[in-house]
Write an enzyme that holds these catalytic residues in place. Sequence first.
Site: not given
Ligand SMILES: *Cc1c(COP(=O)(O)O)cnc(C)c1O
Length: 397
Positions: A186
């Site tokens: 992210k």
């Molecule tokens: C990455 C993501 C998540 C979940 O995040 P994690 O930290 O990987 O559990 C939820 N929603 C969206 C849209 C994402 O891109």
Amino acid sequence: MPGFEFFGDLERKHLNDVLESGVLMRYGFDGMRNGHWKARELEQALCRRMEVSHAQLVSSGTAALTVALASAGVGAGDEVIMPVFTFVASFEAVLSVGAIPVLMDIDETLTLNPKAVEKAVTPKTRVIMPVHMCGSSARLSELKAICDKHNLLLLEDACQAIGATYNGKPLGSYGDLGCFSFDYVKTITCGEGGAIITNNADYARNADHYSDHGHDHIGKDRGAESHPFMGYNYRISELHAAVGLAQIGRLDEFLSIQQQHSGVLRKALESIPGIRFREVPEGAEENYSFLSFFLPDEATTRAAHKALTEEGVDGCFYWFDNNWHYIKKWEHLKKLKTLGKVSEEVRAAMPDYEKADFSASDAVMGRTISVLIKLGWSREEVEQRAENMVKALKKVL
Ligand SMILES: *Cc1c(COP(=O)(O)O)cnc(C)c1O
């Protein structure tokens, strides 16, 4: 999009603070921790940057969605309206609290279509959960109006859109609750981590307790804490929070690099007839973690995706065929494949996603390509990339 590209001295400094004290846990051990409270400091930094009164760090973005739903009292039998284009985490979180994920169409914003949402509201609906996919906002004012009309919660999944805004407000801060992910890919990362933000003191207190076994966090003796209600363990560790504390200080630097790089690519693509860009709702500004565009039809889009790959343009996504992000490939959800038994109530209430008609979304996704914007590109690399993209796209258009 990925903050992991830029790791530096500040990340190491905060990590070393934690390693030197040896206190890897965010709660307790006050005497040993040499004054370091990385999770707490990151929560304070999130409150300042996102202009909200409360932030709760947890172990992942998926945990953040789960805890957000639980903290607002969402549970068995409640319906949560979410888009068909998202990450599998969205329906996982809803199902994990015993609620029903009601998947609805998207439009050319690549996020929930408010007209489809309005039609999906039933007496059981509790939440509308827009997902700000690929760095840009859903149509928040229209969705908020539906929430106000039917007395529903607005929960923003801003996991892919940290730093983007709507009417000048940071995404995540507009609804009743907002969620971020700090997983490894992210915009800013903790390695693994997530956060819930809200201005509602009750939800904030519930999230604080629920993410740590329901402990009430009153007093200085953890062992003596009581439990107003049951919770789970969705805690983040101090090590993860330490990395995030360094990264949040760099968010605005990351955003401005993404905006620059995305701008170069966009300008080059604008010269090609037949390319249109993803719609950004009026009053919204992207975080520029992706550049998403449409081609005229599915066949041309498939050909374009192939041509881009052949031209060496990596980080190109054709979501229509993607196993993680679009309902077309979610066989496990459609067949409700779980390890243990699903409750009869959930089984009976789940919409039949094998038969559902999402042709309106198919028509958008079939024509969409997104390219990931990296932070580490040099100016020359971005310009070379723009040239390669134009060359590939002109071959098929
Ligand atoms: C990455 C993501 C998540 C979940 O995040 P994690 O930290 O990987 O559990 C939820 N929603 C969206 C849209 C994402 O891109």
